[in-house]
Design a protein around this motif. Structure first.
Motif, PDB file in Angstrom:
ATOM      1  N   ASN A   1      13.666  30.788 -31.888  1.00  0.00           N
ATOM      2  CA  ASN A   1      14.795  30.437 -32.758  1.00  0.00           C
ATOM      3  C   ASN A   1      15.827  31.551 -32.857  1.00  0.00           C
ATOM      4  OD1 ASN A   1      13.679  32.332 -34.491  1.00  0.00           O
ATOM      5  ND2 ASN A   1      12.879  30.832 -35.954  1.00  0.00           N
ATOM      6  N   PHE A   2      15.872  32.415 -31.820  1.00  0.00           N
ATOM      7  CA  PHE A   2      16.819  33.532 -31.863  1.00  0.00           C
ATOM      8  C   PHE A   2      18.187  33.160 -31.324  1.00  0.00           C
ATOM      9  CE2 PHE A   2      14.536  33.694 -27.886  1.00  0.00           C
ATOM     10  CZ  PHE A   2      15.530  33.892 -26.948  1.00  0.00           C
ATOM     11  N   THR A   3      18.331  31.985 -30.699  1.00  0.00           N
ATOM     12  CA  THR A   3      19.619  31.530 -30.188  1.00  0.00           C
ATOM     13  C   THR A   3      19.854  30.114 -30.681  1.00  0.00           C
ATOM     14  OG1 THR A   3      18.804  30.485 -28.177  1.00  0.00           O
ATOM     15  CG2 THR A   3      19.151  32.870 -28.098  1.00  0.00           C
ATOM     16  N   GLY A   4      20.835  29.443 -30.121  1.00  0.00           N
ATOM     17  CA  GLY A   4      21.095  28.076 -30.515  1.00  0.00           C
ATOM     18  C   GLY A   4      20.035  27.100 -30.046  1.00  0.00           C
ATOM     19  N   GLY A   5      19.162  27.520 -29.135  1.00  0.00           N
ATOM     20  CA  GLY A   5      18.111  26.659 -28.629  1.00  0.00           C
ATOM     21  C   GLY A   5      16.833  26.787 -29.441  1.00  0.00           C
ATOM     22  N   ALA A   6      15.847  25.961 -29.085  1.00  0.00           N
ATOM     23  CA  ALA A   6      14.583  25.957 -29.810  1.00  0.00           C
ATOM     24  C   ALA A   6      13.381  26.076 -28.892  1.00  0.00           C
ATOM     25  CB  ALA A   6      14.470  24.675 -30.635  1.00  0.00           C
ATOM     26  N   LEU A   7      13.617  26.298 -27.598  1.00  0.00           N
ATOM     27  CA  LEU A   7      12.529  26.276 -26.633  1.00  0.00           C
ATOM     28  C   LEU A   7      12.745  27.292 -25.530  1.00  0.00           C
ATOM     29  CD1 LEU A   7       9.987  24.748 -25.463  1.00  0.00           C
ATOM     30  CD2 LEU A   7      11.618  23.334 -24.197  1.00  0.00           C
ATOM     31  N   GLU A   8      11.656  27.979 -25.168  1.00  0.00           N
ATOM     32  CA  GLU A   8      11.622  28.778 -23.950  1.00  0.00           C
ATOM     33  C   GLU A   8      10.671  28.096 -22.985  1.00  0.00           C
ATOM     34  OE1 GLU A   8       9.654  32.923 -22.327  1.00  0.00           O
ATOM     35  OE2 GLU A   8      10.548  32.952 -24.324  1.00  0.00           O
ATOM     36  N   LEU A   9      11.112  27.856 -21.771  1.00  0.00           N
ATOM     37  CA  LEU A   9      10.297  27.203 -20.755  1.00  0.00           C
ATOM     38  C   LEU A   9      10.343  28.048 -19.492  1.00  0.00           C
ATOM     39  CD1 LEU A   9       8.606  24.808 -19.803  1.00  0.00           C
ATOM     40  CD2 LEU A   9      10.739  23.636 -19.203  1.00  0.00           C
ATOM     41  N   ASP A  10       9.193  28.608 -19.105  1.00  0.00           N
ATOM     42  CA  ASP A  10       9.106  29.536 -17.978  1.00  0.00           C
ATOM     43  C   ASP A  10       8.381  28.901 -16.798  1.00  0.00           C
ATOM     44  OD1 ASP A  10      10.166  31.265 -19.849  1.00  0.00           O
ATOM     45  OD2 ASP A  10       8.258  32.248 -20.270  1.00  0.00           O
ATOM     46  N   GLY A  11       8.718  29.366 -15.609  1.00  0.00           N
ATOM     47  CA  GLY A  11       8.000  28.995 -14.401  1.00  0.00           C
ATOM     48  C   GLY A  11       7.755  30.235 -13.560  1.00  0.00           C
ATOM     49  N   TYR A  12       6.603  30.305 -12.907  1.00  0.00           N
ATOM     50  CA  TYR A  12       6.276  31.509 -12.159  1.00  0.00           C
ATOM     51  C   TYR A  12       5.374  31.185 -10.981  1.00  0.00           C
ATOM     52  CZ  TYR A  12       2.262  31.009 -15.300  1.00  0.00           C
ATOM     53  OH  TYR A  12       1.200  30.504 -16.009  1.00  0.00           O
ATOM     54  N   GLY A  13       5.333  32.117 -10.056  1.00  0.00           N
ATOM     55  CA  GLY A  13       4.454  32.000  -8.908  1.00  0.00           C
ATOM     56  C   GLY A  13       4.198  33.375  -8.316  1.00  0.00           C
ATOM     57  N   GLY A  14       3.049  33.539  -7.700  1.00  0.00           N
ATOM     58  CA  GLY A  14       2.739  34.847  -7.130  1.00  0.00           C
ATOM     59  C   GLY A  14       1.497  34.828  -6.279  1.00  0.00           C
ATOM     60  N   TRP A  15       1.056  36.008  -5.948  1.00  0.00           N
ATOM     61  CA  TRP A  15      -0.122  36.211  -5.099  1.00  0.00           C
ATOM     62  C   TRP A  15      -0.952  37.347  -5.684  1.00  0.00           C
ATOM     63  CZ3 TRP A  15      -0.328  39.322   0.015  1.00  0.00           C
ATOM     64  CH2 TRP A  15      -1.567  39.140   0.638  1.00  0.00           C
ATOM     65  N   LYS A  16      -2.210  37.045  -5.983  1.00  0.00           N
ATOM     66  CA  LYS A  16      -3.137  38.036  -6.536  1.00  0.00           C
ATOM     67  C   LYS A  16      -4.298  38.206  -5.558  1.00  0.00           C
ATOM     68  CE  LYS A  16      -3.996  37.781 -10.907  1.00  0.00           C
ATOM     69  NZ  LYS A  16      -4.557  37.337 -12.214  1.00  0.00           N
ATOM     70  N   PHE A  17      -4.637  39.462  -5.249  1.00  0.00           N
ATOM     71  CA  PHE A  17      -5.683  39.694  -4.260  1.00  0.00           C
ATOM     72  C   PHE A  17      -6.303  41.075  -4.476  1.00  0.00           C
ATOM     73  CE2 PHE A  17      -1.734  41.341  -2.665  1.00  0.00           C
ATOM     74  CZ  PHE A  17      -2.054  42.503  -1.995  1.00  0.00           C
ATOM     75  N   MET A  18      -7.497  41.258  -3.913  1.00  0.00           N
ATOM     76  CA  MET A  18      -8.181  42.541  -3.964  1.00  0.00           C
ATOM     77  C   MET A  18      -7.758  43.364  -2.754  1.00  0.00           C
ATOM     78  SD  MET A  18      -9.863  42.496  -6.756  1.00  0.00           S
ATOM     79  CE  MET A  18     -10.736  44.050  -6.489  1.00  0.00           C
ATOM     80  N   ALA A  19      -7.033  44.456  -2.991  1.00  0.00           N
ATOM     81  CA  ALA A  19      -6.611  45.341  -1.906  1.00  0.00           C
ATOM     82  C   ALA A  19      -7.772  46.204  -1.424  1.00  0.00           C
ATOM     83  CB  ALA A  19      -5.458  46.218  -2.363  1.00  0.00           C
ATOM     84  N   THR A  20      -8.633  46.605  -2.370  1.00  0.00           N
ATOM     85  CA  THR A  20      -9.863  47.326  -2.059  1.00  0.00           C
ATOM     86  C   THR A  20     -10.959  46.759  -2.949  1.00  0.00           C
ATOM     87  OG1 THR A  20      -9.644  49.083  -3.721  1.00  0.00           O
ATOM     88  CG2 THR A  20      -8.463  49.397  -1.639  1.00  0.00           C
ATOM     89  N   ASP A  21     -12.149  47.356  -2.900  1.00  0.00           N
ATOM     90  CA  ASP A  21     -13.251  46.885  -3.741  1.00  0.00           C
ATOM     91  C   ASP A  21     -12.950  47.058  -5.232  1.00  0.00           C
ATOM     92  OD1 ASP A  21     -14.668  46.188  -1.513  1.00  0.00           O
ATOM     93  OD2 ASP A  21     -15.858  48.046  -1.461  1.00  0.00           O
ATOM     94  N   THR A  22     -12.052  47.969  -5.572  1.00  0.00           N
ATOM     95  CA  THR A  22     -11.782  48.261  -6.985  1.00  0.00           C
ATOM     96  C   THR A  22     -10.327  48.044  -7.409  1.00  0.00           C
ATOM     97  OG1 THR A  22     -11.434  50.602  -6.447  1.00  0.00           O
ATOM     98  CG2 THR A  22     -13.653  49.934  -7.137  1.00  0.00           C
ATOM     99  N   LEU A  23      -9.442  47.792  -6.454  1.00  0.00           N
ATOM    100  CA  LEU A  23      -8.011  47.678  -6.762  1.00  0.00           C
ATOM    101  C   LEU A  23      -7.530  46.247  -6.551  1.00  0.00           C
ATOM    102  CD1 LEU A  23      -5.216  48.880  -7.413  1.00  0.00           C
ATOM    103  CD2 LEU A  23      -4.988  49.402  -4.959  1.00  0.00           C
ATOM    104  N   GLU A  24      -7.033  45.638  -7.641  1.00  0.00           N
ATOM    105  CA  GLU A  24      -6.452  44.299  -7.569  1.00  0.00           C
ATOM    106  C   GLU A  24      -4.937  44.386  -7.678  1.00  0.00           C
ATOM    107  OE1 GLU A  24      -7.759  40.298  -9.664  1.00  0.00           O
ATOM    108  OE2 GLU A  24      -6.398  41.423 -10.985  1.00  0.00           O
ATOM    109  N   LEU A  25      -4.231  43.703  -6.786  1.00  0.00           N
ATOM    110  CA  LEU A  25      -2.775  43.680  -6.807  1.00  0.00           C
ATOM    111  C   LEU A  25      -2.287  42.272  -7.139  1.00  0.00           C
ATOM    112  CD1 LEU A  25      -1.883  45.834  -3.669  1.00  0.00           C
ATOM    113  CD2 LEU A  25      -2.048  46.560  -6.069  1.00  0.00           C
ATOM    114  N   ASP A  26      -1.161  42.216  -7.844  1.00  0.00           N
ATOM    115  CA  ASP A  26      -0.567  40.945  -8.262  1.00  0.00           C
ATOM    116  C   ASP A  26       0.944  41.077  -8.114  1.00  0.00           C
ATOM    117  OD1 ASP A  26       0.219  38.595  -9.416  1.00  0.00           O
ATOM    118  OD2 ASP A  26      -0.671  38.974 -11.375  1.00  0.00           O
ATOM    119  N   MET A  27       1.548  40.223  -7.278  1.00  0.00           N
ATOM    120  CA  MET A  27       2.988  40.271  -7.044  1.00  0.00           C
ATOM    121  C   MET A  27       3.566  38.873  -7.228  1.00  0.00           C
ATOM    122  SD  MET A  27       3.027  42.709  -3.643  1.00  0.00           S
ATOM    123  CE  MET A  27       1.846  41.636  -2.804  1.00  0.00           C
TER     124      MET A  27
END
Length: 229
Positions: free
Chosen positions: A69-95
């Motif tokens: 309710n911080f602007t004249g609107g009443a709704l925030e609607l988001d869309g997203y996409g990415g790729w999450k994977f294990m780069a090593t046995d202990t390191l996870e990356l997300d882009m």
């Protein structure tokens, strides 16, 4: 851009038989985005929810919505996409890519998008986001964050967050500065098939820094309950 995200989500739904589909719904006492209240200091509760489609190769798509309710609107609607994977046995990356939409906003062009990357190792997540034209066409923006969750007791965790917000447009903040820090310190748990959390969320701004609106930026306790679908 909205059409691209809509098509991507439809395609993901079409291939749902070969993917994992999940959803969530949350009721919170306030909606704090990067430390700043989107509900004018929590004068009304936040009702939020979304769904995700995750594929075996680590690719994911999703959408999420909340009342604002911080602007004249009443709704925030988001869309997203990415790729999450294990780069090593202990390191996870997300882009990925994230689009913020305000479909009912008639006062200004608030929609924007950003690219993000995150790295997680030993429970610590560090991330960076970049928008070439931030909220309300205010120019370039960078966001640099660090998060850590520590399980200090059975079914309880201490959740820590700190981030640095950097603006190209110094007029975004009324103090003429081009940056601020947001943070949160909270506790979360799960009971009765629900996820519960309580956190102190705030910024290093005061009302003179943010258009005289102290209740939007001062530290505040935010409580929430969520259900995974």
């Amino acid at each position: 851009m909205k059409k691209v995200m809509a098509v991507a989500l439809l395609l993901a739904t079409g291939y749902a038989s070969a993917a994992e589909v999940s959803g969530n719904v949350t009721l919170a006492s306030d909606y704090r985005f990067r430390g700043i209240s989107q509900l004018k200091g929590g004068i009304s509760p936040a009702i939020q929810g979304g769904f995700d489609v995750s594929f075996e190769n680590g690719v994911y798509l999703g959408t999420w919505a909340s009342n604002v309710n911080f602007t004249g609107g009443a709704l925030e609607l988001d869309g997203y996409g990415g790729w999450k994977f294990m780069a090593t046995d202990t390191l996870e990356l997300d882009m990925g890519f994230l689009y913020y939409g305000y479909p009912r906003d008639a006062d200004l062009d608030a929609d924007y998008y950003e690219f993000y990357t995150k790295a997680t190792m030993f429970g610590v997540t560090v991330g960076a986001s970049y928008s070439p034209d931030y909220f309300a066409e205010t120019g370039k923006f960078g966001y640099f964050s660090a998060d850590y969750s520590w399980g200090f007791a059975e079914n309880y965790s201490l959740d820590l967050h700190v981030a640095y917000n950097l603006f190209e447009d110094e007029d975004f903040l009324s103090n003429g500065q081009d940056s601020y820090v947001d943070f949160s310190v909270g506790v979360s748990t799960s009971y009765w098939d629900l996820d519960w959390s309580a956190a102190v969320v705030g910024t290093d701004l005061d009302k003179d820094d943010y258009f005289g609106e102290d209740d939007l930026v001062e530290p505040m306790v935010v409580v929430s309950v969520s259900k995974s679908l």
